[in-house]
Structure formats: C-alpha cells, structure tokens
Design a protein around this motif. Structure first.
Motif, PDB file in Angstrom:
ATOM      1  N   SER A 124      -1.538 -24.389  -8.211  1.00  0.00           N
ATOM      2  CA  SER A 124      -2.421 -23.668  -9.134  1.00  0.00           C
ATOM      3  C   SER A 124      -3.848 -23.589  -8.597  1.00  0.00           C
ATOM      4  CB  SER A 124      -2.394 -24.290 -10.536  1.00  0.00           C
ATOM      5  OG  SER A 124      -2.932 -25.583 -10.524  1.00  0.00           O
ATOM      6  N   CYS A 125      -4.333 -24.655  -7.973  1.00  0.00           N
ATOM      7  CA  CYS A 125      -5.683 -24.621  -7.405  1.00  0.00           C
ATOM      8  C   CYS A 125      -5.768 -23.614  -6.262  1.00  0.00           C
ATOM      9  CB  CYS A 125      -6.115 -26.008  -6.929  1.00  0.00           C
ATOM     10  SG  CYS A 125      -6.530 -27.154  -8.264  1.00  0.00           S
ATOM     11  N   LEU A 126      -4.762 -23.605  -5.380  1.00  0.00           N
ATOM     12  CA  LEU A 126      -4.741 -22.637  -4.277  1.00  0.00           C
ATOM     13  C   LEU A 126      -4.675 -21.205  -4.807  1.00  0.00           C
ATOM     14  CD1 LEU A 126      -2.366 -24.176  -1.580  1.00  0.00           C
ATOM     15  CD2 LEU A 126      -4.748 -23.567  -1.282  1.00  0.00           C
ATOM     16  N   GLU A 127      -3.822 -20.979  -5.779  1.00  0.00           N
ATOM     17  CA  GLU A 127      -3.685 -19.625  -6.321  1.00  0.00           C
ATOM     18  C   GLU A 127      -4.986 -19.158  -6.968  1.00  0.00           C
ATOM     19  OE1 GLU A 127      -0.217 -20.019  -8.825  1.00  0.00           O
ATOM     20  OE2 GLU A 127       1.134 -19.494  -7.173  1.00  0.00           O
ATOM     21  N   MET A 128      -5.618 -20.022  -7.744  1.00  0.00           N
ATOM     22  CA  MET A 128      -6.877 -19.635  -8.380  1.00  0.00           C
ATOM     23  C   MET A 128      -7.968 -19.377  -7.343  1.00  0.00           C
ATOM     24  SD  MET A 128      -7.283 -21.857 -11.868  1.00  0.00           S
ATOM     25  CE  MET A 128      -6.421 -23.365 -11.459  1.00  0.00           C
ATOM     26  N   PHE A 129      -8.024 -20.191  -6.310  1.00  0.00           N
ATOM     27  CA  PHE A 129      -9.071 -20.063  -5.303  1.00  0.00           C
ATOM     28  C   PHE A 129      -8.860 -18.834  -4.422  1.00  0.00           C
ATOM     29  CE2 PHE A 129     -11.146 -21.214  -1.252  1.00  0.00           C
ATOM     30  CZ  PHE A 129     -12.428 -21.462  -1.714  1.00  0.00           C
ATOM     31  N   TYR A 130      -7.656 -18.650  -3.901  1.00  0.00           N
ATOM     32  CA  TYR A 130      -7.410 -17.584  -2.934  1.00  0.00           C
ATOM     33  C   TYR A 130      -6.992 -16.256  -3.551  1.00  0.00           C
ATOM     34  CZ  TYR A 130      -8.005 -20.860   0.853  1.00  0.00           C
ATOM     35  OH  TYR A 130      -8.545 -21.770   1.726  1.00  0.00           O
ATOM     36  N   TYR A 143     -14.869 -23.190  -6.866  1.00  0.00           N
ATOM     37  CA  TYR A 143     -14.475 -24.571  -7.147  1.00  0.00           C
ATOM     38  C   TYR A 143     -14.901 -24.957  -8.563  1.00  0.00           C
ATOM     39  CZ  TYR A 143     -13.880 -25.220  -2.058  1.00  0.00           C
ATOM     40  OH  TYR A 143     -13.490 -25.124  -0.756  1.00  0.00           O
ATOM     41  N   LYS A 144     -16.114 -24.583  -8.920  1.00  0.00           N
ATOM     42  CA  LYS A 144     -16.634 -24.944 -10.240  1.00  0.00           C
ATOM     43  C   LYS A 144     -15.817 -24.285 -11.351  1.00  0.00           C
ATOM     44  CE  LYS A 144     -20.873 -25.166 -12.919  1.00  0.00           C
ATOM     45  NZ  LYS A 144     -22.310 -24.889 -12.951  1.00  0.00           N
ATOM     46  N   HIS A 148     -12.271 -33.140  -6.786  1.00  0.00           N
ATOM     47  CA  HIS A 148     -10.814 -33.198  -6.849  1.00  0.00           C
ATOM     48  C   HIS A 148     -10.199 -31.808  -6.621  1.00  0.00           C
ATOM     49  CE1 HIS A 148     -11.374 -37.086  -9.272  1.00  0.00           C
ATOM     50  NE2 HIS A 148     -11.041 -37.378  -8.028  1.00  0.00           N
ATOM     51  N   VAL A 149     -10.870 -30.779  -7.119  1.00  0.00           N
ATOM     52  CA  VAL A 149     -10.408 -29.405  -6.864  1.00  0.00           C
ATOM     53  C   VAL A 149     -10.405 -29.156  -5.361  1.00  0.00           C
ATOM     54  CG1 VAL A 149     -10.978 -26.953  -7.122  1.00  0.00           C
ATOM     55  CG2 VAL A 149     -11.124 -28.484  -9.102  1.00  0.00           C
ATOM     56  N   LYS A 150     -11.504 -29.506  -4.689  1.00  0.00           N
ATOM     57  CA  LYS A 150     -11.591 -29.327  -3.240  1.00  0.00           C
ATOM     58  C   LYS A 150     -10.478 -30.090  -2.537  1.00  0.00           C
ATOM     59  CE  LYS A 150     -16.593 -28.623  -2.998  1.00  0.00           C
ATOM     60  NZ  LYS A 150     -17.858 -29.164  -2.474  1.00  0.00           N
ATOM     61  N   ILE A 152      -7.089 -28.366  -3.007  1.00  0.00           N
ATOM     62  CA  ILE A 152      -6.993 -27.169  -2.169  1.00  0.00           C
ATOM     63  C   ILE A 152      -6.777 -27.566  -0.715  1.00  0.00           C
ATOM     64  CG2 ILE A 152      -8.285 -25.183  -1.265  1.00  0.00           C
ATOM     65  CD1 ILE A 152      -9.522 -24.958  -4.125  1.00  0.00           C
ATOM     66  N   GLN A 153      -7.535 -28.527  -0.240  1.00  0.00           N
ATOM     67  CA  GLN A 153      -7.388 -28.978   1.143  1.00  0.00           C
ATOM     68  C   GLN A 153      -5.985 -29.543   1.390  1.00  0.00           C
ATOM     69  OE1 GLN A 153     -10.270 -31.913   2.345  1.00  0.00           O
ATOM     70  NE2 GLN A 153      -9.418 -32.130   4.375  1.00  0.00           N
ATOM     71  N   ASN A 154      -5.521 -30.397   0.492  1.00  0.00           N
ATOM     72  CA  ASN A 154      -4.179 -30.971   0.641  1.00  0.00           C
ATOM     73  C   ASN A 154      -3.100 -29.903   0.512  1.00  0.00           C
ATOM     74  OD1 ASN A 154      -5.235 -33.541   1.013  1.00  0.00           O
ATOM     75  ND2 ASN A 154      -5.094 -34.068  -1.155  1.00  0.00           N
TER      76      ASN A 154
END
Length: 83
Positions: free
Chosen positions: A33-39, A45-46, A58-60, A63-65
């Motif tokens: 979900s974090c990757l999808e929201m970011f990319y 991130y905020k 933690h979001v960062k 995404i990194q992981n």
C-alpha cells in the motif's frame, strides 16, 4: 504487451507490466500500500503517513523495504524463468 524498462533497479531486463503487478501482490499489505500510494497515486511521505497513521520515517522504511523485496521477487522470477 506493454513493458517497463527498469534498468536503474533491475539491470538490463525489461519488466512486463503484468510481471510487476504480480510481484507487487507478493509484498506484505503495508509495503504494497505504501509503494502504491507513493509511486502510482503520487502521494508524499507525509500524505501517506497521515492516511496510514504511520510516522514518516516508517513510511520511508516500508517503501525502501518494499522496493528491495520487489527487486528480490522480480530477480527470483527471472531466474526461475531462465532455468
């Protein structure tokens, strides 16, 4: 069939959109979900932190992981395909 050229992260392999979509489903829910929201949704991130309740750090991390795990999944998939 559409493909993505992801040389920066995945060497010289072209990754088909279907391969990427399948690989993303193998990530845990938080990383996915974090990757999808970011990319895909282009949230910051905020914005992701506000939406998920996670701290920005933690979001960062998610995404990194997630990117690392996605790379591992795609690399393993390519190895299995070539065997």
């Amino acid at each position: 069939m559409e493909s993505l050229n992801l040389k920066h992260h995945y060497g010289t392999h072209d990754i088909k959109v279907e391969e990427l979509e399948k690989a993303i489903t193998k990530l845990n829910d938080v990383q996915r979900s974090c990757l999808e929201m970011f990319y895909f949704v282009k949230k910051s991130y905020k914005e992701i932190a506000i939406e998920t309740g996670f701290e920005v750090k933690h979001v960062k991390s998610h995404i990194q992981n997630g990117k690392r795990n996605l790379k591992n999944i795609l690399t393993q998939s390519k190895r299995n395909y070539n065997e």
